[in-house]
Scaffold this motif. Structure first.
Motif, PDB file in Angstrom:
ATOM      1  N   ASP A 173      39.135  43.528  41.123  1.00 13.22           N
ATOM      2  CA  ASP A 173      39.342  43.026  42.115  1.00 13.22           C
ATOM      3  C   ASP A 173      40.741  42.195  41.826  1.00 13.22           C
ATOM      4  N   SER A 174      41.867  42.414  42.879  1.00 15.66           N
ATOM      5  CA  SER A 174      42.820  41.851  42.597  1.00 15.66           C
ATOM      6  C   SER A 174      43.147  40.549  43.627  1.00 15.66           C
ATOM      7  N   GLY A 175      42.135  40.448  44.436  1.00 11.39           N
ATOM      8  CA  GLY A 175      42.431  39.420  45.416  1.00 11.39           C
ATOM      9  C   GLY A 175      43.032  39.779  46.767  1.00 11.39           C
ATOM     10  N   SER A 176      43.386  41.352  46.974  1.00 11.31           N
ATOM     11  CA  SER A 176      44.036  41.860  47.872  1.00 11.31           C
ATOM     12  C   SER A 176      42.957  42.936  48.222  1.00 11.31           C
ATOM     13  N   GLU A 177      42.545  43.489  49.410  1.00  8.01           N
ATOM     14  CA  GLU A 177      41.823  44.352  49.578  1.00  8.01           C
ATOM     15  C   GLU A 177      42.611  45.774  49.962  1.00  8.01           C
ATOM     16  N   GLU A 178      43.586  45.683  49.768  1.00 13.30           N
ATOM     17  CA  GLU A 178      44.369  46.948  49.538  1.00 13.30           C
ATOM     18  C   GLU A 178      44.540  47.698  48.127  1.00 13.30           C
ATOM     19  N   GLN A 179      44.515  46.934  47.219  1.00 18.51           N
ATOM     20  CA  GLN A 179      44.747  47.004  46.019  1.00 18.51           C
ATOM     21  C   GLN A 179      43.842  46.715  44.676  1.00 18.51           C
ATOM     22  N   LEU A 180      43.491  47.382  43.739  1.00 16.86           N
ATOM     23  CA  LEU A 180      43.006  46.921  42.877  1.00 16.86           C
ATOM     24  C   LEU A 180      43.742  46.849  41.553  1.00 16.86           C
ATOM     25  N   LEU A 181      43.135  46.158  40.413  1.00 17.24           N
ATOM     26  CA  LEU A 181      43.977  46.118  39.053  1.00 17.24           C
ATOM     27  C   LEU A 181      43.634  47.042  38.130  1.00 17.24           C
ATOM     28  N   GLN A 182      44.139  47.881  37.459  1.00 17.42           N
ATOM     29  CA  GLN A 182      43.787  48.780  36.536  1.00 17.42           C
ATOM     30  C   GLN A 182      44.181  48.394  35.229  1.00 17.42           C
ATOM     31  N   LEU A 183      43.125  48.015  34.211  1.00 16.11           N
ATOM     32  CA  LEU A 183      43.509  47.452  32.804  1.00 16.11           C
ATOM     33  C   LEU A 183      42.713  48.352  31.793  1.00 16.11           C
ATOM     34  N   SER A 184      43.394  48.388  30.688  1.00 18.43           N
ATOM     35  CA  SER A 184      42.285  49.203  29.507  1.00 18.43           C
ATOM     36  C   SER A 184      41.254  47.808  29.147  1.00 18.43           C
ATOM     37  N   ARG A 185      40.610  48.309  28.324  1.00 15.72           N
ATOM     38  CA  ARG A 185      39.637  47.295  27.715  1.00 15.72           C
ATOM     39  C   ARG A 185      40.330  46.229  26.891  1.00 15.72           C
ATOM     40  N   GLU A 186      41.308  46.919  26.008  1.00  9.18           N
ATOM     41  CA  GLU A 186      42.292  45.758  25.321  1.00  9.18           C
ATOM     42  C   GLU A 186      42.869  44.838  25.961  1.00  9.18           C
ATOM     43  N   GLU A 187      43.424  45.361  27.160  1.00 11.79           N
ATOM     44  CA  GLU A 187      44.291  44.350  28.036  1.00 11.79           C
ATOM     45  C   GLU A 187      43.187  43.493  28.500  1.00 11.79           C
ATOM     46  N   PHE A 188      42.202  44.018  29.200  1.00  9.73           N
ATOM     47  CA  PHE A 188      41.074  42.929  29.602  1.00  9.73           C
ATOM     48  C   PHE A 188      40.813  42.047  28.655  1.00  9.73           C
ATOM     49  N   ARG A 189      40.364  42.335  27.382  1.00  6.95           N
ATOM     50  CA  ARG A 189      40.403  41.316  26.599  1.00  6.95           C
ATOM     51  C   ARG A 189      41.207  40.162  26.158  1.00  6.95           C
ATOM     52  N   ASN A 211      46.113  31.779  48.692  1.00  5.67           N
ATOM     53  CA  ASN A 211      46.596  33.106  49.433  1.00  5.67           C
ATOM     54  C   ASN A 211      46.044  34.423  48.766  1.00  5.67           C
ATOM     55  N   VAL A 212      44.807  34.575  48.825  1.00 11.47           N
ATOM     56  CA  VAL A 212      44.158  35.698  48.437  1.00 11.47           C
ATOM     57  C   VAL A 212      43.129  35.924  49.450  1.00 11.47           C
ATOM     58  N   GLN A 213      42.734  37.328  49.778  1.00 10.12           N
ATOM     59  CA  GLN A 213      41.786  37.646  50.431  1.00 10.12           C
ATOM     60  C   GLN A 213      40.362  37.573  49.914  1.00 10.12           C
ATOM     61  N   THR A 214      40.413  37.719  48.635  1.00  5.60           N
ATOM     62  CA  THR A 214      39.009  37.728  47.958  1.00  5.60           C
ATOM     63  C   THR A 214      39.389  36.891  46.386  1.00  5.60           C
ATOM     64  N   VAL A 215      38.216  36.571  45.977  1.00  4.25           N
ATOM     65  CA  VAL A 215      38.314  35.870  44.632  1.00  4.25           C
ATOM     66  C   VAL A 215      38.668  37.123  43.563  1.00  4.25           C
ATOM     67  N   PRO A 216      40.034  36.735  42.892  1.00  7.72           N
ATOM     68  CA  PRO A 216      40.483  37.726  41.967  1.00  7.72           C
ATOM     69  C   PRO A 216      39.340  37.754  40.627  1.00  7.72           C
ATOM     70  N   ALA A 217      39.282  38.904  40.072  1.00 11.77           N
ATOM     71  CA  ALA A 217      38.087  39.033  39.006  1.00 11.77           C
ATOM     72  C   ALA A 217      39.039  38.881  37.794  1.00 11.77           C
ATOM     73  N   LEU A 218      39.579  37.605  37.823  1.00  9.04           N
ATOM     74  CA  LEU A 218      40.438  37.192  36.611  1.00  9.04           C
ATOM     75  C   LEU A 218      39.923  35.971  35.998  1.00  9.04           C
ATOM     76  N   PRO A 219      39.619  35.831  34.798  1.00  3.48           N
ATOM     77  CA  PRO A 219      39.048  34.584  34.228  1.00  3.48           C
ATOM     78  C   PRO A 219      39.862  33.266  34.671  1.00  3.48           C
ATOM     79  N   LYS A 220      39.150  32.100  34.774  1.00  3.75           N
ATOM     80  CA  LYS A 220      39.912  30.876  34.900  1.00  3.75           C
ATOM     81  C   LYS A 220      40.884  31.052  36.161  1.00  3.75           C
ATOM     82  N   ILE A 221      41.009  31.848  37.202  1.00  9.06           N
ATOM     83  CA  ILE A 221      41.948  31.806  38.027  1.00  9.06           C
ATOM     84  C   ILE A 221      42.296  30.676  38.793  1.00  9.06           C
ATOM     85  N   ALA A 222      41.184  29.741  39.022  1.00 10.26           N
ATOM     86  CA  ALA A 222      41.608  28.395  39.605  1.00 10.26           C
ATOM     87  C   ALA A 222      40.989  27.206  38.299  1.00 10.26           C
ATOM     88  N   GLY A 223      41.410  27.597  37.081  1.00 12.62           N
ATOM     89  CA  GLY A 223      40.746  26.673  36.104  1.00 12.62           C
ATOM     90  C   GLY A 223      39.584  26.356  35.950  1.00 12.62           C
TER      91      GLY A 223
END
Length: 466
Positions: A125-141, A95-107
């Motif tokens: 890329d959040s998987g939605s073309e309308e919104q992006l996710l914003q994270l700090s470097r620490e949160e991304f780690r 149920n996404v428009q694009t592949v989200p840029a989150l590791p192991k999103i589908a294992g």
């Protein structure tokens, strides 16, 4: 759509603090194309690769080129990009428009490019073309978990810089020398080892510069080439042109349906296109050579018609530029076969990148540089030389710039409608202004062309070698 529920759940489960960045709109209140926005802000994006052992997720910046060779060397596999049908199935299942840029999103095993961790804050890329996710470097780690960090990308900005036309010949010859490891010959067409212009093409070029040429002269040239004659008649008789009555001769096709200028340029485009082999394989979603040529030429036909009569460029010349716009693709396939195969795999894995950047990465030169230089050596009209060379440069202001801009607009409009291979990018307003072309009329023109999709594909089929 908002951030997909599966993405929100994953971030919440990991107690990751994130913010939402809404995709901005342009001056006309239209949301900026997703590919364009990711590139503008250097957001992280996902690429899915696969082989017989399964899929692998790759996360890189949209301002980077994925080095597929580096990935395969690292994993000791022969991965290639997942095709469009499988990507669509993945998006439906999650149920996404694009592949989200989150590791192991589908294992899946996930590789994350080290360059992303050089950034203080990241947009994903959040998987939605309308919104992006914003994270700090620490949160991304924190979301990386057991993803593998590795060096698998190349900076895109240097590859997007277009050198001056004066450098083209040196770059082309350098690319040939690097490929062949042979002494550089003096003349470009000898170095490229391309077949000479056919007699038909040479006669048509001479006819172009003859001010006294008439319908009989053109018909005589076309009729001496049975294959070309059959294609011209087939074109004129196609449902696309809705010609009254049956087309009985080349003269009939010229006078009653297509016109002198159209047949002259059509015959020249066909004669040149037949001088090289048409590659059977290409990147995912790339149109076959003649189908793309016909679509772009027909779109340009519609765009010129939408321009006020007193501001229109020469119709036949614009059409010829569209028909030949991708001639360099044939040259790449003919002259650099191993590199062409690499290009296809890289293009599949880097759908967010234009082909010019990929070709500079592989060869140091683009198809546009090669094709325009060769057209100049073949004494083709300067309008064609300029259009082929500058077709991706919306800021070009030299002589014949309108022909280059028409090809630029036609290609981007088609990509925006999902026709062809490459990112969906915007068209700067100044390009429309310089062409005296209303953006709404341009979009309407391309949609009208696509309504004739079946007829255009029939024409392209007639032009393709059987």
């Amino acid at each position: 759509m908002p951030v997909p529920a599966s993405v929100q759940t994953r971030l919440d489960d990991q107690n990751v603090l994130y913010h939402i960045a809404t995709t901005p709109v342009d001056d006309n209140n239209n949301r900026i194309w997703h590919d364009q926005h990711l590139r503008n802000v250097g957001a992280a994006r996902s690429v899915l690769l696969q082989d017989e052992n399964g899929k692998v997720q790759i996360i890189i910046g949209a301002d980077r080129l994925l080095d597929l060779h580096a990935v395969n060397r690292l994993l000791n596999r022969q991965l290639f990009a997942t095709n469009a049908d499988e990507l669509a199935r993945f998006c439906r299942n999650h149920n996404v428009q694009t592949v989200p840029a989150l590791p192991k999103i589908a294992g899946m095993l996930t590789l994350v490019d080290e360059d992303l961790l050089e950034r203080e804050a990241l947009l994903l890329d959040s998987g939605s073309e309308e919104q992006l996710l914003q994270l700090s470097r620490e949160e991304f780690r924190q979301v990386l978990e057991d993803a593998r960090l590795c060096d698998i990308s190349v900076a895109l900005a240097p590859l997007e810089n277009d050198p001056s036309v004066q450098q083209d010949t040196d770059l082309i010859l350098g690319a040939v020398e690097n490929f062949t490891r042979l002494r550089i010959k003096q003349r470009l067409e000898e170095t490229l080892e391309l077949p000479p212009l056919s007699e038909t093409a040479q006669r048509i070029i001479k006819l172009r510069v003859n001010p006294n040429a008439d319908v009989s002269d053109l018909a005589q040239i076309v009729e001496t080439d049975p294959s070309l004659a059959a294609q011209v008649v087939s074109w004129a008789a196609s449902p696309y042109y809705s010609a009254p009555g049956k087309i009985r001769s080349i003269h009939d096709a010229i006078v009653r349906v297509l016109g002198f200028d159209m047949v002259l340029n059509l015959a020249l485009g066909l004669a040149l296109g037949r001088s090289l082999q048409i590659p059977r394989q290409g990147p995912h979603s790339a149109l076959p050579y003649w189908q793309q040529a016909v679509y772009v030429a027909a779109t340009i036909e519609g765009l010129v018609t939408a321009i006020p009569r007193d501001q229109r460029p020469a119709f036949g010349m614009a059409y010829l530029c569209g028909l030949l716009h991708n001639f360099g693709y044939l040259i790449l396939a003919e002259v650099f076969p191993p590199h062409f195969n690499q290009y296809c795999h890289l293009a599949d894995a880097n759908s967010h990148i234009t082909h010019q950047a990929i070709e500079r990465h592989l060869l140091g030169v683009t198809r546009e540089q090669i094709a325009s230089t060769l057209m100049s050596l073949w004494s083709m009209p300067e309008e064609v030389v300029v259009a082929l060379r500058q077709q991706n440069n919306p800021d070009y202001q030299g002589e014949h710039h309108r022909y280059a801009k028409l090809v630029f607009v036609a290609q981007r409009l088609l990509l925006q409608q999902g026709i062809g291979h490459g990112p969906k990018l915007d068209i700067p307003q100044h390009v429309f202004d310089e062409l005296h072309l209303d953006p709404q009329k341009a979009v309407a023109a391309v949609k009208n062309i696509l309504e004739s999709e079946t007829d255009l594909e029939f024409i392209a089929l007639q032009l393709s070698p059987h």
